[in-house]
Structures are given as C-alpha cells and as structure tokens.
Design a protein around this motif. Structure first.
Motif, short mmCIF file in Angstrom:
data_model
loop_
_atom_site.label_atom_id
_atom_site.label_comp_id
_atom_site.label_asym_id
_atom_site.label_seq_id
_atom_site.Cartn_x
_atom_site.Cartn_y
_atom_site.Cartn_z
N ALA A 63 0.84 -1.21 0.00
CA ALA A 63 0.00 0.00 0.00
C ALA A 63 0.87 1.26 0.00
CB ALA A 63 -0.92 -0.01 1.21
N LEU A 64 1.94 1.23 0.80
CA LEU A 64 2.86 2.38 0.82
C LEU A 64 3.58 2.52 -0.51
CD1 LEU A 64 4.42 2.07 4.40
CD2 LEU A 64 2.85 3.84 3.58
N ALA A 65 3.97 1.40 -1.11
CA ALA A 65 4.67 1.43 -2.40
C ALA A 65 3.77 1.98 -3.51
CB ALA A 65 5.17 0.04 -2.76
N ALA A 66 2.45 1.82 -3.33
CA ALA A 66 1.53 2.30 -4.37
C ALA A 66 1.48 3.82 -4.42
CB ALA A 66 0.13 1.75 -4.11
N ILE A 67 1.81 4.49 -3.30
CA ILE A 67 1.73 5.96 -3.27
C ILE A 67 2.72 6.61 -4.24
CG2 ILE A 67 2.03 8.00 -1.82
CD1 ILE A 67 1.00 6.33 0.54
N PRO A 68 4.03 6.32 -4.17
CA PRO A 68 4.92 6.93 -5.15
C PRO A 68 4.64 6.45 -6.58
CG PRO A 68 6.11 5.32 -3.82
CD PRO A 68 4.78 5.54 -3.18
N LEU A 69 4.11 5.22 -6.71
CA LEU A 69 3.78 4.74 -8.05
C LEU A 69 2.64 5.57 -8.65
CD1 LEU A 69 4.32 2.62 -10.21
CD2 LEU A 69 2.65 1.13 -9.09
N ILE A 70 1.64 5.88 -7.83
CA ILE A 70 0.53 6.72 -8.30
C ILE A 70 1.02 8.12 -8.65
CG2 ILE A 70 -1.61 7.85 -7.57
CD1 ILE A 70 -2.21 5.28 -5.94
N LEU A 71 1.92 8.66 -7.81
CA LEU A 71 2.48 9.98 -8.09
C LEU A 71 3.28 9.98 -9.38
CD1 LEU A 71 3.67 11.00 -4.50
CD2 LEU A 71 1.71 11.90 -5.78
N LEU A 72 3.99 8.89 -9.66
CA LEU A 72 4.74 8.77 -10.90
C LEU A 72 3.81 8.74 -12.11
CD1 LEU A 72 7.31 8.34 -12.52
CD2 LEU A 72 7.15 5.90 -12.01
N ILE A 73 2.73 7.96 -12.01
CA ILE A 73 1.76 7.90 -13.11
C ILE A 73 1.13 9.27 -13.33
CG2 ILE A 73 -0.46 6.92 -13.80
CD1 ILE A 73 0.38 4.35 -12.32
N HIS A 74 0.82 9.98 -12.24
CA HIS A 74 0.24 11.33 -12.37
C HIS A 74 1.22 12.27 -13.06
CE1 HIS A 74 -0.75 15.42 -10.87
NE2 HIS A 74 -1.98 15.01 -11.13
N THR A 75 2.50 12.18 -12.72
CA THR A 75 3.52 13.02 -13.36
C THR A 75 3.62 12.72 -14.85
OG1 THR A 75 4.80 13.14 -11.30
CG2 THR A 75 5.96 13.64 -13.35
N LEU A 76 3.58 11.45 -15.22
CA LEU A 76 3.65 11.06 -16.62
C LEU A 76 2.43 11.56 -17.40
CD1 LEU A 76 4.98 7.40 -16.27
CD2 LEU A 76 6.26 9.39 -17.06
N LEU A 77 1.25 11.47 -16.78
CA LEU A 77 0.04 11.95 -17.45
C LEU A 77 0.08 13.46 -17.63
CD1 LEU A 77 -2.71 9.75 -15.77
CD2 LEU A 77 -1.92 9.64 -18.14
N ARG A 78 0.57 14.18 -16.60
CA ARG A 78 0.70 15.64 -16.72
C ARG A 78 1.65 16.01 -17.85
NH1 ARG A 78 2.13 18.35 -11.19
NH2 ARG A 78 3.73 19.13 -12.57
N TRP A 79 2.76 15.29 -17.92
CA TRP A 79 3.73 15.55 -19.00
C TRP A 79 3.10 15.31 -20.36
CZ3 TRP A 79 5.65 11.89 -22.52
CH2 TRP A 79 6.66 12.36 -23.36
N TRP A 80 2.39 14.22 -20.52
CA TRP A 80 1.81 13.89 -21.82
C TRP A 80 0.74 14.90 -22.23
CZ3 TRP A 80 3.03 11.33 -25.90
CH2 TRP A 80 2.06 11.03 -26.87
N ASN A 81 0.04 15.46 -21.27
CA ASN A 81 -1.05 16.40 -21.57
C ASN A 81 -0.58 17.85 -21.65
OD1 ASN A 81 -3.94 15.06 -21.53
ND2 ASN A 81 -2.70 13.97 -20.02
N GLU A 82 0.73 18.09 -21.43
CA GLU A 82 1.26 19.44 -21.62
C GLU A 82 1.77 19.54 -23.06
OE1 GLU A 82 4.36 22.63 -19.58
OE2 GLU A 82 3.86 20.75 -18.58
N VAL A 83 1.08 20.33 -23.86
CA VAL A 83 1.32 20.36 -25.30
C VAL A 83 1.55 21.80 -25.74
CG1 VAL A 83 0.39 19.75 -27.57
CG2 VAL A 83 -0.20 18.36 -25.58
N TYR A 84 2.50 21.97 -26.65
CA TYR A 84 2.77 23.28 -27.25
C TYR A 84 2.50 23.18 -28.75
CZ TYR A 84 5.44 23.58 -22.90
OH TYR A 84 5.82 23.53 -21.58
N LEU A 85 1.68 24.11 -29.24
CA LEU A 85 1.26 24.07 -30.64
C LEU A 85 1.60 25.38 -31.34
CD1 LEU A 85 -2.40 22.81 -30.08
CD2 LEU A 85 -0.45 21.38 -30.65
N VAL A 86 1.96 25.26 -32.62
CA VAL A 86 1.97 26.40 -33.53
C VAL A 86 0.90 26.11 -34.57
CG1 VAL A 86 3.25 27.78 -35.18
CG2 VAL A 86 4.43 26.80 -33.21
#
Length: 210
Positions: A63-86
C-alpha cells in the motif's frame, strides 16, 4: 474529436506540435521509482523476517509502495497532456489532465522570440522559449520544450506568412507584380491559401496588372 482539435477555429490548422522534453521526467522517474522499489523491498524483507506477520506487513508495504507509483503515473500523465502548438493563427500552450489550462499568443501580436539552450540542451535537443507579445500577457515562457529550434522556425515562418497576407490585402494597384506574386506563393506554402485559391488570385493579379 479530441480536446485540442476543439480549440481550433474554422480553417485553423496545426503546423507543429511538441511536448516538454522527456529530460524533465528524469528526476521524478528516478525518485518515485527508487522509492517504490525500496518500499516493496522492505515489505518483502519484513515478510522473511516476521513470517507470522506476513499478511499485514506485506499489505502495508505494498500500500505504501503504491503511493509513489501513483504519483509517478500522475507526473507522466501531466507531462503527456502538456502540449505546445503552432497553428496557422497562434501559439497555444495546453496543460492539465482533467482541469485544462490554455494560453494563446496570437502570431500577429508576437514582437520577438528568445531561445535559450544549454550545452546539454543542444545535445539532447531541448530548450526554453520566451515569446514577447503586445498583449496583456507580455511574455509567454515555454520551458524545456523538445525541438525548440523547429518550434521557433515554424512560428516565425507562419508569422511572416500572415504579415505577407495582410500586406497583400492592403496593396494598391501600382504595387510591383513580382512582390505580390511572392506574397501569394508564401501564403500557398504556409497553407493559408489552397491551390485553387492561389491559382484564382494569381490569375486575377495577372489580369489586373496585365
């Protein structure tokens, strides 16, 4: 239709799309990944050391190990959804997974563009771009984006094409034909004019100044 496509206006097209460079993920991946591994390791070590307490120790450790894993997944999703367009009209910065934040800089209001790259940034192809505009925002900062040189090139080329279009629309009848044809060709290459529109305007120009 995706969220980004719904942001586009009529006849607006995406010319270039990028994300923050993956180098920004290095620290969270190493940090959260190492912490997850340590917690799982402790849970397994506790199972071996205290066999009578195996179920609760193992469950608590996982259960404790799941916490940083969830935070890692959240970080990856934030990165993927940050988009720069021209696009053919503006620069767009989109952030957020569920709650979205969108910042626009109209190309016609862009006054200057500054690119900063460290030696490592040049080697790995990332950098910071500052867009100075005449709007209330003033400066739009895009940090650590991938392929910043291409981003800047496409943005400035499209800005020049837009300025050429405005110049073309405001030209008087005595303007040099070659210059007007160059404006038309630039608009065609940038996608602001279709082949049919380009040919129609070119023929009209040749007839009017024949």
């Amino acid at each position: 239709m995706g969220y980004i496509e719904r942001l586009l206006g009529e006849n607006e097209q995406i010319l270039f799309r990028t994300h923050p460079h993956p180098v920004v993920l290095l620290r969270p991946v190493l940090g959260y990944g190492a912490l997850t591994g340590v917690l799982i390791g402790l849970a397994l070590a506790g199972e071996a050391a205290f066999p009578t307490l195996t179920p609760p120790l193992l469950i608590a450790g996982l259960a404790l190990a799941a916490i940083p894993l969830i935070l890692l997944i959240h970080t990856l999703l934030r990165w993927w959804n940050e988009v720069y367009l021209v696009t053919t009209r503006r620069v767009v910065q989109v952030e957020g997974i569920l709650n979205k934040s969108v910042m626009d800089s109209s190309l016609e209001k862009v006054n200057d563009v500054m690119l900063r790259q460290s030696l490592l940034g040049r080697l790995l192809n990332y950098g910071d771009i500052e867009i100075l505009t005449a709007s209330e925002i003033g400066v739009n900062r895009l940090r650590c984006i991938a392929d910043p040189l291409r981003f800047k090139q496409v943005m400035l080329d499209q800005k020049a094409a837009l300025e050429g279009r405005f110049a073309l629309e405001g030209e008087e009848g005595g303007e040099d034909r070659a210059r007007l044809l160059m404006h038309l060709e630039a608009l065609r290459r940038s996608g602001l004019l279709s082949e049919e529109e380009f040919e129609a305007k070119r023929q009209a120009l040749l007839k009017s100044q024949g």
